[in-house]
Scaffold this motif. Sequence first.
Motif, PDB file in Angstrom:
ATOM      1  N   VAL A 180     -42.183   0.655  32.200  1.00 45.75           N
ATOM      2  CA  VAL A 180     -43.126   1.665  32.678  1.00 45.75           C
ATOM      3  C   VAL A 180     -43.831   1.176  33.941  1.00 45.75           C
ATOM      4  CG1 VAL A 180     -45.217   2.963  32.120  1.00 45.75           C
ATOM      5  CG2 VAL A 180     -43.460   2.627  30.383  1.00 45.75           C
ATOM      6  N   ILE A 181     -44.207  -0.092  33.975  1.00 50.23           N
ATOM      7  CA  ILE A 181     -44.851  -0.655  35.155  1.00 50.23           C
ATOM      8  C   ILE A 181     -43.907  -0.591  36.351  1.00 50.23           C
ATOM      9  CG2 ILE A 181     -45.864  -2.725  36.160  1.00 50.23           C
ATOM     10  CD1 ILE A 181     -47.575  -1.307  34.001  1.00 50.23           C
ATOM     11  N   GLN A 182     -42.631  -0.911  36.132  1.00 54.83           N
ATOM     12  CA  GLN A 182     -41.663  -0.847  37.214  1.00 54.83           C
ATOM     13  C   GLN A 182     -41.491   0.584  37.708  1.00 54.83           C
ATOM     14  OE1 GLN A 182     -39.956  -3.436  38.975  1.00 54.83           O
ATOM     15  NE2 GLN A 182     -39.938  -1.601  40.230  1.00 54.83           N
ATOM     16  N   ARG A 183     -41.473   1.546  36.790  1.00 59.54           N
ATOM     17  CA  ARG A 183     -41.402   2.954  37.187  1.00 59.54           C
ATOM     18  C   ARG A 183     -42.595   3.337  38.047  1.00 59.54           C
ATOM     19  NH1 ARG A 183     -41.119   7.342  33.010  1.00 59.54           N
ATOM     20  NH2 ARG A 183     -40.924   8.540  34.934  1.00 59.54           N
ATOM     21  N   ALA A 184     -43.769   2.852  37.663  1.00 57.79           N
ATOM     22  CA  ALA A 184     -44.978   3.171  38.425  1.00 57.79           C
ATOM     23  C   ALA A 184     -44.899   2.579  39.831  1.00 57.79           C
ATOM     24  CB  ALA A 184     -46.207   2.654  37.691  1.00 57.79           C
ATOM     25  N   LEU A 185     -44.490   1.309  39.923  1.00 61.01           N
ATOM     26  CA  LEU A 185     -44.377   0.666  41.234  1.00 61.01           C
ATOM     27  C   LEU A 185     -43.343   1.370  42.103  1.00 61.01           C
ATOM     28  CD1 LEU A 185     -44.487  -3.079  40.119  1.00 61.01           C
ATOM     29  CD2 LEU A 185     -46.255  -1.873  41.424  1.00 61.01           C
ATOM     30  N   ASP A 186     -42.209   1.742  41.504  1.00 59.62           N
ATOM     31  CA  ASP A 186     -41.156   2.424  42.256  1.00 59.62           C
ATOM     32  C   ASP A 186     -41.638   3.781  42.746  1.00 59.62           C
ATOM     33  OD1 ASP A 186     -38.233   2.582  43.049  1.00 59.62           O
ATOM     34  OD2 ASP A 186     -38.408   4.380  41.801  1.00 59.62           O
ATOM     35  N   ALA A 187     -42.334   4.518  41.875  1.00 64.61           N
ATOM     36  CA  ALA A 187     -42.827   5.843  42.259  1.00 64.61           C
ATOM     37  C   ALA A 187     -43.829   5.736  43.401  1.00 64.61           C
ATOM     38  CB  ALA A 187     -43.464   6.535  41.055  1.00 64.61           C
ATOM     39  N   LEU A 188     -44.751   4.783  43.318  1.00 65.59           N
ATOM     40  CA  LEU A 188     -45.764   4.642  44.361  1.00 65.59           C
ATOM     41  C   LEU A 188     -45.160   4.181  45.684  1.00 65.59           C
ATOM     42  CD1 LEU A 188     -48.726   3.080  42.344  1.00 65.59           C
ATOM     43  CD2 LEU A 188     -48.641   5.357  43.375  1.00 65.59           C
ATOM     44  N   SER A 189     -44.196   3.266  45.618  1.00 58.71           N
ATOM     45  CA  SER A 189     -43.606   2.746  46.850  1.00 58.71           C
ATOM     46  C   SER A 189     -42.779   3.806  47.573  1.00 58.71           C
ATOM     47  CB  SER A 189     -42.740   1.517  46.551  1.00 58.71           C
ATOM     48  OG  SER A 189     -41.611   1.876  45.782  1.00 58.71           O
ATOM     49  N   HIS A 190     -42.375   4.864  46.849  1.00 61.62           N
ATOM     50  CA  HIS A 190     -41.612   5.944  47.472  1.00 61.62           C
ATOM     51  C   HIS A 190     -42.463   7.191  47.708  1.00 61.62           C
ATOM     52  CE1 HIS A 190     -38.271   3.418  46.003  1.00 61.62           C
ATOM     53  NE2 HIS A 190     -37.612   3.941  47.011  1.00 61.62           N
ATOM     54  N   SER A 191     -43.735   7.109  47.375  1.00 59.99           N
ATOM     55  CA  SER A 191     -44.618   8.243  47.645  1.00 59.99           C
ATOM     56  C   SER A 191     -44.972   8.255  49.116  1.00 59.99           C
ATOM     57  CB  SER A 191     -45.896   8.151  46.799  1.00 59.99           C
ATOM     58  OG  SER A 191     -46.751   7.145  47.297  1.00 59.99           O
ATOM     59  N   ARG A 192     -45.427   9.398  49.614  1.00 56.78           N
ATOM     60  CA  ARG A 192     -45.766   9.476  51.028  1.00 56.78           C
ATOM     61  C   ARG A 192     -47.041   8.719  51.355  1.00 56.78           C
ATOM     62  NH1 ARG A 192     -48.862  14.576  52.094  1.00 56.78           N
ATOM     63  NH2 ARG A 192     -49.272  15.575  50.096  1.00 56.78           N
ATOM     64  N   PHE A 193     -47.787   8.290  50.340  1.00 53.18           N
ATOM     65  CA  PHE A 193     -49.037   7.588  50.580  1.00 53.18           C
ATOM     66  C   PHE A 193     -48.856   6.078  50.587  1.00 53.18           C
ATOM     67  CE2 PHE A 193     -49.928  11.549  48.227  1.00 53.18           C
ATOM     68  CZ  PHE A 193     -50.456  12.258  49.284  1.00 53.18           C
TER      69      PHE A 193
ATOM     70  N   GLY B 235     -53.281  12.227  57.289  1.00 55.48           N
ATOM     71  CA  GLY B 235     -51.829  12.241  57.377  1.00 55.48           C
ATOM     72  C   GLY B 235     -51.201  11.489  56.216  1.00 55.48           C
ATOM     73  N   THR B 236     -50.026  10.922  56.438  1.00 53.27           N
ATOM     74  CA  THR B 236     -49.303  10.284  55.343  1.00 53.27           C
ATOM     75  C   THR B 236     -49.935   8.966  54.908  1.00 53.27           C
ATOM     76  OG1 THR B 236     -47.805   9.218  56.923  1.00 53.27           O
ATOM     77  CG2 THR B 236     -47.106  11.326  56.004  1.00 53.27           C
ATOM     78  N   LYS B 237     -50.627   8.306  55.795  1.00 55.24           N
ATOM     79  CA  LYS B 237     -51.288   7.037  55.451  1.00 55.24           C
ATOM     80  C   LYS B 237     -52.719   7.328  55.018  1.00 55.24           C
ATOM     81  CE  LYS B 237     -47.763   4.422  56.436  1.00 55.24           C
ATOM     82  NZ  LYS B 237     -47.028   3.680  55.384  1.00 55.24           N
TER      83      LYS B 237
ATOM     84  N   ILE C 156     -66.663   9.245  52.805  1.00 56.17           N
ATOM     85  CA  ILE C 156     -65.574   9.966  53.458  1.00 56.17           C
ATOM     86  C   ILE C 156     -64.271   9.673  52.723  1.00 56.17           C
ATOM     87  CG2 ILE C 156     -64.317  10.269  55.627  1.00 56.17           C
ATOM     88  CD1 ILE C 156     -66.885   9.419  57.074  1.00 56.17           C
ATOM     89  N   ALA C 157     -63.552  10.741  52.331  1.00 58.14           N
ATOM     90  CA  ALA C 157     -62.319  10.568  51.564  1.00 58.14           C
ATOM     91  C   ALA C 157     -61.286  11.606  51.968  1.00 58.14           C
ATOM     92  CB  ALA C 157     -62.602  10.676  50.068  1.00 58.14           C
ATOM     93  N   ASP C 158     -60.050  11.156  52.077  1.00 61.19           N
ATOM     94  CA  ASP C 158     -58.911  12.053  52.236  1.00 61.19           C
ATOM     95  C   ASP C 158     -58.519  12.545  50.846  1.00 61.19           C
ATOM     96  OD1 ASP C 158     -56.020  12.807  52.268  1.00 61.19           O
ATOM     97  OD2 ASP C 158     -56.117  12.188  54.363  1.00 61.19           O
ATOM     98  N   ARG C 159     -58.288  13.836  50.707  1.00 62.91           N
ATOM     99  CA  ARG C 159     -57.968  14.370  49.383  1.00 62.91           C
ATOM    100  C   ARG C 159     -56.648  13.826  48.839  1.00 62.91           C
ATOM    101  NH1 ARG C 159     -56.303  20.752  50.186  1.00 62.91           N
ATOM    102  NH2 ARG C 159     -54.492  20.444  51.537  1.00 62.91           N
ATOM    103  N   GLY C 160     -55.828  13.256  49.718  1.00 67.20           N
ATOM    104  CA  GLY C 160     -54.583  12.649  49.288  1.00 67.20           C
ATOM    105  C   GLY C 160     -54.679  11.153  49.048  1.00 67.20           C
ATOM    106  N   ASP C 161     -55.881  10.598  49.112  1.00 65.62           N
ATOM    107  CA  ASP C 161     -56.087   9.159  48.923  1.00 65.62           C
ATOM    108  C   ASP C 161     -56.158   8.862  47.428  1.00 65.62           C
ATOM    109  OD1 ASP C 161     -56.969   6.529  48.823  1.00 65.62           O
ATOM    110  OD2 ASP C 161     -58.403   6.763  50.459  1.00 65.62           O
TER     111      ASP C 161
END
Length: 284
Positions: free
Chosen positions: A108-121, A257-259, A228-233
Amino acid sequence: MGRVVLVHGVAQQTMGPETLAAQWLPALRDGVALAGGTLSSATVTMAFYGDVFRPAGTRSLGEPPLTADDVTDPLDQELLLTWWAEAARIDPGVCGPAATTRLRTPFVIQRALDALSHSRFFSGLADHLLVGALRQVRRYLTDDEIRQRIRQRVLDALTEDTRLLVAHSLGSVVAYEALHAVGAAYPQALVTLGSPLGIRGMIFDRLAPAPRAGAGQWPPQLESWTNIADRGDVVALVKTLAPVFPGALTDVSVHNGTKAHDARPYLTARETGDAVRTALERLP
Protein backbone atom coordinates in the motif's frame (compact mmCIF):
# COMPACT_ATOMS: atom_id res chain seq x y z
CA MET A 1 19.36 41.54 10.17
CA GLY A 2 16.28 42.02 8.04
CA ARG A 3 12.83 43.42 8.52
CA VAL A 4 11.68 40.26 6.71
CA VAL A 5 12.79 36.77 7.77
CA LEU A 6 12.21 33.83 5.44
CA VAL A 7 11.66 30.29 6.75
CA HIS A 8 11.92 27.38 4.30
CA GLY A 9 10.36 23.91 4.29
CA VAL A 10 11.65 20.35 3.95
CA ALA A 11 14.22 18.83 1.59
CA GLN A 12 16.72 21.71 1.72
CA GLN A 13 19.49 19.80 3.51
CA THR A 14 21.99 20.18 0.66
CA MET A 15 21.43 23.92 0.40
CA GLY A 16 22.75 26.78 2.55
CA PRO A 17 21.37 30.12 3.70
CA GLU A 18 22.98 32.16 0.91
CA THR A 19 22.23 29.58 -1.79
CA LEU A 20 18.58 29.29 -0.82
CA ALA A 21 18.16 33.04 -0.36
CA ALA A 22 19.53 33.53 -3.88
CA GLN A 23 16.56 31.48 -5.14
CA TRP A 24 13.90 32.95 -2.88
CA LEU A 25 14.74 36.66 -2.97
CA PRO A 26 14.23 37.34 -6.71
CA ALA A 27 10.96 35.38 -6.60
CA LEU A 28 9.65 37.32 -3.61
CA ARG A 29 10.76 40.65 -5.07
CA ASP A 30 8.86 39.75 -8.26
CA GLY A 31 5.74 39.05 -6.22
CA VAL A 32 6.03 42.36 -4.39
CA ALA A 33 6.64 44.21 -7.68
CA LEU A 34 3.52 42.64 -9.20
CA ALA A 35 1.62 43.99 -6.19
CA GLY A 36 2.90 47.48 -6.89
CA GLY A 37 5.63 47.62 -4.27
CA THR A 38 9.38 47.26 -3.87
CA LEU A 39 11.49 45.09 -1.61
CA SER A 40 15.18 45.62 -0.93
CA SER A 41 17.26 42.46 -0.64
CA ALA A 42 19.16 44.14 2.19
CA THR A 43 16.05 43.99 4.36
CA VAL A 44 15.55 40.22 4.00
CA THR A 45 17.21 37.37 5.95
CA MET A 46 16.93 33.60 5.44
CA ALA A 47 16.52 31.54 8.62
CA PHE A 48 18.15 28.32 7.45
CA TYR A 49 17.88 24.93 9.17
CA GLY A 50 18.22 22.42 6.32
CA ASP A 51 21.63 21.25 7.51
CA VAL A 52 20.06 19.90 10.71
CA PHE A 53 18.68 17.08 8.56
CA ARG A 54 21.91 16.50 6.60
CA PRO A 55 23.65 13.28 7.67
CA ALA A 56 27.35 13.34 8.42
CA GLY A 57 29.62 12.11 5.64
CA THR A 58 31.34 8.73 5.80
CA ARG A 59 34.07 6.94 3.87
CA SER A 60 31.59 4.40 2.57
CA LEU A 61 29.42 4.80 -0.52
CA GLY A 62 26.58 5.84 1.75
CA GLU A 63 23.25 4.29 2.55
CA PRO A 64 20.96 3.10 -0.27
CA PRO A 65 18.11 5.42 -1.28
CA LEU A 66 14.99 5.31 0.87
CA THR A 67 12.16 3.12 -0.40
CA ALA A 68 8.63 2.07 0.57
CA ASP A 69 10.16 -0.45 2.99
CA ASP A 70 11.53 2.47 5.01
CA VAL A 71 8.09 4.00 5.62
CA THR A 72 7.49 2.11 8.86
CA ASP A 73 6.66 4.87 11.33
CA PRO A 74 2.87 5.24 11.82
CA LEU A 75 3.06 9.04 11.51
CA ASP A 76 4.95 8.77 8.19
CA GLN A 77 2.38 6.29 6.93
CA GLU A 78 -0.58 8.38 8.01
CA LEU A 79 0.78 11.54 6.38
CA LEU A 80 1.65 9.72 3.15
CA LEU A 81 -1.80 8.16 2.85
CA THR A 82 -3.42 11.52 3.60
CA TRP A 83 -1.44 13.15 0.79
CA TRP A 84 -2.43 10.29 -1.53
CA ALA A 85 -6.13 10.62 -0.76
CA GLU A 86 -6.02 14.40 -1.29
CA ALA A 87 -4.07 14.08 -4.56
CA ALA A 88 -6.66 11.59 -5.82
CA ARG A 89 -9.49 13.91 -4.81
CA ILE A 90 -8.20 16.88 -6.78
CA ASP A 91 -6.34 15.15 -9.64
CA PRO A 92 -8.47 12.93 -11.94
CA GLY A 93 -5.30 11.22 -13.16
CA VAL A 94 -4.49 9.76 -9.73
CA CYS A 95 -6.12 6.52 -8.61
CA GLY A 96 -7.00 6.84 -4.96
CA PRO A 97 -6.69 4.34 -2.12
CA ALA A 98 -9.63 1.97 -2.03
CA ALA A 99 -11.22 1.25 1.34
CA THR A 100 -9.82 -2.27 1.27
CA THR A 101 -6.22 -1.07 0.86
CA ARG A 102 -5.94 1.18 3.90
CA LEU A 103 -3.82 -1.38 5.73
CA ARG A 104 -0.28 -0.39 6.68
CA THR A 105 1.60 -2.69 4.33
CA PRO A 106 4.64 -2.08 2.11
CA PHE A 107 2.44 -2.76 -0.93
CA VAL A 108 0.00 0.00 0.00
CA ILE A 109 2.86 2.38 0.80
CA GLN A 110 4.44 1.64 -2.57
CA ARG A 111 1.11 2.30 -4.29
CA ALA A 112 0.89 5.63 -2.50
CA LEU A 113 4.43 6.64 -3.48
CA ASP A 114 3.84 5.58 -7.09
CA ALA A 115 0.55 7.48 -7.29
CA LEU A 116 2.06 10.67 -5.86
CA SER A 117 5.17 10.54 -8.03
CA HIS A 118 2.94 10.35 -11.12
CA SER A 119 0.50 13.02 -9.99
CA ARG A 120 0.70 16.45 -11.56
CA PHE A 121 1.65 17.91 -8.18
CA PHE A 122 4.60 15.62 -7.36
CA SER A 123 5.49 14.71 -10.94
CA GLY A 124 9.06 13.55 -11.34
CA LEU A 125 9.77 13.46 -7.61
CA ALA A 126 11.63 10.25 -6.78
CA ASP A 127 10.36 7.93 -4.05
CA HIS A 128 13.39 8.53 -1.83
CA LEU A 129 12.72 12.29 -1.86
CA LEU A 130 9.09 11.79 -0.84
CA VAL A 131 10.11 9.40 1.92
CA GLY A 132 12.79 11.82 3.06
CA ALA A 133 10.25 14.66 3.22
CA LEU A 134 7.93 12.53 5.36
CA ARG A 135 10.79 11.76 7.74
CA GLN A 136 11.76 15.39 8.16
CA VAL A 137 8.20 16.39 9.07
CA ARG A 138 7.95 13.52 11.55
CA ARG A 139 11.36 14.15 13.10
CA TYR A 140 10.56 17.80 13.69
CA LEU A 141 7.29 16.91 15.40
CA THR A 142 8.60 14.04 17.52
CA ASP A 143 12.27 14.76 18.26
CA ASP A 144 12.52 17.49 20.89
CA GLU A 145 16.24 18.09 20.30
CA ILE A 146 15.78 18.60 16.55
CA ARG A 147 12.70 20.73 17.12
CA GLN A 148 14.58 23.03 19.48
CA ARG A 149 17.61 23.34 17.17
CA ILE A 150 15.44 24.25 14.19
CA ARG A 151 13.26 26.67 16.10
CA GLN A 152 16.40 28.34 17.49
CA ARG A 153 17.60 29.07 13.95
CA VAL A 154 14.51 31.23 13.45
CA LEU A 155 14.90 32.88 16.85
CA ASP A 156 18.55 33.68 16.06
CA ALA A 157 17.49 35.44 12.85
CA LEU A 158 15.02 37.74 14.62
CA THR A 159 16.01 41.19 15.83
CA GLU A 160 14.12 44.21 17.09
CA ASP A 161 14.01 45.36 13.45
CA THR A 162 12.14 42.26 12.26
CA ARG A 163 8.52 42.94 11.37
CA LEU A 164 7.49 40.03 9.13
CA LEU A 165 8.01 36.27 8.83
CA VAL A 166 7.37 34.60 5.46
CA ALA A 167 7.28 30.83 5.91
CA HIS A 168 6.70 27.94 3.48
CA SER A 169 5.43 24.42 4.22
CA LEU A 170 7.00 22.92 7.39
CA GLY A 171 8.62 26.32 7.86
CA SER A 172 5.18 27.69 8.71
CA VAL A 173 5.02 25.30 11.68
CA VAL A 174 8.51 26.36 12.77
CA ALA A 175 7.66 30.05 12.39
CA TYR A 176 4.40 29.70 14.32
CA GLU A 177 6.16 28.01 17.23
CA ALA A 178 9.04 30.51 17.14
CA LEU A 179 6.57 33.38 17.43
CA HIS A 180 5.32 31.88 20.67
CA ALA A 181 8.86 31.35 21.93
CA VAL A 182 10.44 34.70 21.04
CA GLY A 183 9.03 36.50 24.07
CA ALA A 184 9.19 39.96 22.47
CA ALA A 185 6.99 42.43 20.63
CA TYR A 186 8.42 41.48 17.22
CA PRO A 187 7.76 40.34 14.56
CA GLN A 188 4.19 41.57 14.16
CA ALA A 189 3.12 39.97 10.86
CA LEU A 190 3.19 36.47 9.41
CA VAL A 191 2.68 35.17 5.86
CA THR A 192 2.36 31.39 5.49
CA LEU A 193 2.63 29.62 2.14
CA GLY A 194 1.41 26.07 1.52
CA SER A 195 1.04 25.52 5.24
CA PRO A 196 0.12 22.15 6.82
CA LEU A 197 -0.72 23.84 10.15
CA GLY A 198 -4.40 22.95 9.95
CA ILE A 199 -3.99 19.17 9.56
CA ARG A 200 -5.56 17.80 12.71
CA GLY A 201 -3.97 14.88 14.48
CA MET A 202 -0.70 14.84 12.57
CA ILE A 203 0.24 18.54 12.75
CA PHE A 204 -2.30 20.78 14.47
CA ASP A 205 -2.65 18.71 17.63
CA ARG A 206 1.13 18.39 17.99
CA LEU A 207 1.83 22.14 17.97
CA ALA A 208 3.68 23.87 20.78
CA PRO A 209 1.86 25.47 22.47
CA ALA A 210 -0.95 22.98 22.17
CA PRO A 211 -4.36 24.08 20.90
CA ARG A 212 -7.01 24.96 23.45
CA ALA A 213 -10.64 23.89 23.05
CA GLY A 214 -9.98 22.92 19.45
CA ALA A 215 -8.41 26.27 18.50
CA GLY A 216 -4.78 27.16 17.86
CA GLN A 217 -3.30 29.71 20.23
CA TRP A 218 -2.68 33.12 18.69
CA PRO A 219 0.89 34.45 19.00
CA PRO A 220 0.47 37.42 21.37
CA GLN A 221 2.55 39.95 19.41
CA LEU A 222 1.04 39.08 16.02
CA GLU A 223 -1.07 41.84 14.46
CA SER A 224 -1.81 40.14 11.15
CA TRP A 225 -1.47 36.74 9.50
CA THR A 226 -2.04 36.01 5.82
CA ASN A 227 -2.28 32.34 4.87
CA ILE A 228 -1.85 31.62 1.16
CA ALA A 229 -2.69 28.23 -0.37
CA ASP A 230 -3.16 26.74 -3.81
CA ARG A 231 -6.31 24.62 -3.84
CA GLY A 232 -4.28 21.88 -5.53
CA ASP A 233 -1.60 21.85 -2.81
CA VAL A 234 -1.93 18.47 -1.12
CA VAL A 235 0.53 19.43 1.64
CA ALA A 236 -1.64 22.40 2.60
CA LEU A 237 -4.49 19.98 3.16
CA VAL A 238 -6.55 22.51 5.16
CA LYS A 239 -6.68 25.58 2.91
CA THR A 240 -8.36 27.95 5.36
CA LEU A 241 -6.72 28.47 8.74
CA ALA A 242 -8.94 31.30 10.02
CA PRO A 243 -11.52 28.89 11.51
CA VAL A 244 -8.86 27.12 13.62
CA PHE A 245 -6.63 30.09 14.52
CA PRO A 246 -9.02 32.78 15.79
CA GLY A 247 -7.51 36.21 15.23
CA ALA A 248 -6.60 38.66 12.48
CA LEU A 249 -6.01 35.89 9.93
CA THR A 250 -6.86 36.22 6.24
CA ASP A 251 -6.94 33.17 3.95
CA VAL A 252 -6.03 33.78 0.31
CA SER A 253 -6.19 31.37 -2.62
CA VAL A 254 -3.62 31.33 -5.45
CA HIS A 255 -3.01 29.28 -8.58
CA ASN A 256 0.52 27.88 -8.84
CA GLY A 257 0.06 25.63 -11.87
CA THR A 258 1.31 22.05 -11.76
CA LYS A 259 3.91 22.73 -9.06
CA ALA A 260 1.24 23.59 -6.54
CA HIS A 261 3.41 23.25 -3.42
CA ASP A 262 6.70 24.65 -4.71
CA ALA A 263 8.00 27.73 -2.91
CA ARG A 264 8.86 29.72 -6.03
CA PRO A 265 5.34 30.10 -7.51
CA TYR A 266 4.06 30.97 -4.07
CA LEU A 267 6.70 33.69 -3.74
CA THR A 268 6.13 35.17 -7.21
CA ALA A 269 2.35 35.33 -6.73
CA ARG A 270 0.87 38.82 -6.68
CA GLU A 271 -1.19 37.76 -3.65
CA THR A 272 1.97 36.98 -1.69
CA GLY A 273 3.57 40.22 -2.80
CA ASP A 274 0.50 42.14 -1.72
CA ALA A 275 0.54 40.53 1.74
CA VAL A 276 4.23 41.39 2.18
CA ARG A 277 3.85 44.94 0.84
CA THR A 278 0.80 45.64 2.99
CA ALA A 279 2.43 44.30 6.15
CA LEU A 280 5.61 46.32 5.72
CA GLU A 281 3.77 49.54 4.84
CA ARG A 282 1.49 49.24 7.85
CA LEU A 283 4.16 48.40 10.42
CA PRO A 284 6.66 51.00 11.71
